[in-house]
Design an enzyme around this catalytic site. Structure first.
Site, PDB file in Angstrom:
ATOM      1  N   LYS A   1      56.160  30.544  31.051  1.00 57.42           N
ATOM      2  CA  LYS A   1      57.031  29.605  31.398  1.00 57.42           C
ATOM      3  C   LYS A   1      55.490  28.090  31.287  1.00 57.42           C
ATOM      4  CE  LYS A   1      56.543  30.279  35.546  1.00 57.42           C
ATOM      5  NZ  LYS A   1      55.609  31.547  35.253  1.00 57.42           N
TER       6      LYS A   1
ATOM      7  N   ARG B   1      57.280  26.832  45.164  1.00 58.37           N
ATOM      8  CA  ARG B   1      57.435  28.869  45.715  1.00 58.37           C
ATOM      9  C   ARG B   1      57.935  29.839  46.283  1.00 58.37           C
ATOM     10  NH1 ARG B   1      52.788  30.511  42.389  1.00 58.37           N
ATOM     11  NH2 ARG B   1      51.627  28.584  41.578  1.00 58.37           N
TER      12      ARG B   1
ATOM     13  N   ARG C   1      45.476  39.969  27.954  1.00 53.33           N
ATOM     14  CA  ARG C   1      45.705  38.185  27.858  1.00 53.33           C
ATOM     15  C   ARG C   1      44.101  38.287  28.243  1.00 53.33           C
ATOM     16  NH1 ARG C   1      48.440  33.890  31.153  1.00 53.33           N
ATOM     17  NH2 ARG C   1      47.425  35.072  33.419  1.00 53.33           N
TER      18      ARG C   1
ATOM     19  N   ARG D   1      40.573  37.606  33.173  1.00 49.02           N
ATOM     20  CA  ARG D   1      40.645  37.060  34.469  1.00 49.02           C
ATOM     21  C   ARG D   1      40.647  37.833  34.830  1.00 49.02           C
ATOM     22  NH1 ARG D   1      44.853  32.279  33.872  1.00 49.02           N
ATOM     23  NH2 ARG D   1      45.765  33.854  35.279  1.00 49.02           N
TER      24      ARG D   1
ATOM     25  N   ARG E   1      50.888  40.342  42.056  1.00 48.50           N
ATOM     26  CA  ARG E   1      51.177  39.541  42.072  1.00 48.50           C
ATOM     27  C   ARG E   1      52.467  38.723  42.077  1.00 48.50           C
ATOM     28  NH1 ARG E   1      47.947  36.920  36.560  1.00 48.50           N
ATOM     29  NH2 ARG E   1      49.093  35.277  37.050  1.00 48.50           N
TER      30      ARG E   1
END
Length: 210
Positions: A13, A88, A122, A155, A166
């Site tokens: 996104k 959300r 990532r 991260r 998540r």
């Protein structure tokens, strides 16, 4: 044109939002950006948000929706906007429908295995925040940012346990929005399991510029 980008973490996104924002000349708006701007500018709502966050609390749907409503009134949103990370939940979506009814929803389809591969690989630059992926979009020099030479790191929320959590939160809280918007005939599905340049091509065909 006004858009909501909907999909799980790692669906692409943010990548597409950046590309669309540049080509369509509309702002890419995330809830986090709205919070930070309101706090920095010390708006009445920003003062409320800072107090809640400092106390370790969660910002309520009502305050979040007020912040989003204020942001969408800004001059740079006159020609459109992209909402990323909002709404959300169903209550947030219902509140947004009372504010704006002229928003197209783009649902990013991607399977869990690819999401895990994207997020776990990532790397983010400590200095400028640029994103890389050691598998799909590696830096020219391992561990070093192409743009500023800063150090790349993983991260905490891109570690496997956090990714699993998540995704579970997304499935429970946010995935029901797909049916909500489908019932309103506002949703368009896009296959985001491919290279971002191909996803952008599809997007431009679905939503051509006037």
């Amino acid at each position: 044109m006004n858009f909501i980008f909907l999909g799980p973490p790692g669906a692409g996104k943010g990548t597409l939002a950046g590309q669309v924002a540049e080509e369509y000349k509309i702002p890419h708006i995330s809830t986090g950006d709205i919070f930070r701007a309101a706090i920095k500018n010390q708006t009445p709502l920003g003062v409320k948000v800072k107090a809640i966050i400092d106390a370790g609390g969660l910002v309520s749907d009502d305050i979040t929706c007020e912040l989003v409503e204020d942001r969408l009134k800004a001059d740079d949103c006159k020609n459109g906007f992209i909402l990323d990370g909002f709404p959300r939940t169903i209550p947030q979506a219902e509140a947004l429908e009372k504010i704006r009814t002229d928003i197209q929803v783009v649902n990013f389809g991607v399977n869990n295995d690819l999401i895990v591969a994207r997020l776990s690989n990532r790397r983010v630059c400590k200095s400028c925040g640029a994103n890389y992926n050691v598998k799909f979009l590696p830096p020219k020099v391992s561990g070093i940012c192409d743009k500023c030479g800063g150090e790349l790191f993983t991260r905490d929320d891109d570690k496997l346990e956090s990714i699993t959590n998540r995704l579970e939160v997304y499935r429970k809280q946010t995935e029901p929005l797909i049916d909500f918007y489908r019932n309103l005939n506002k949703i368009t599905d896009i296959d985001s399991a491919r290279d971002s340049s191909l996803v952008l091509q599809d997007f431009k065909k679905l939503f051509p510029l006037a």
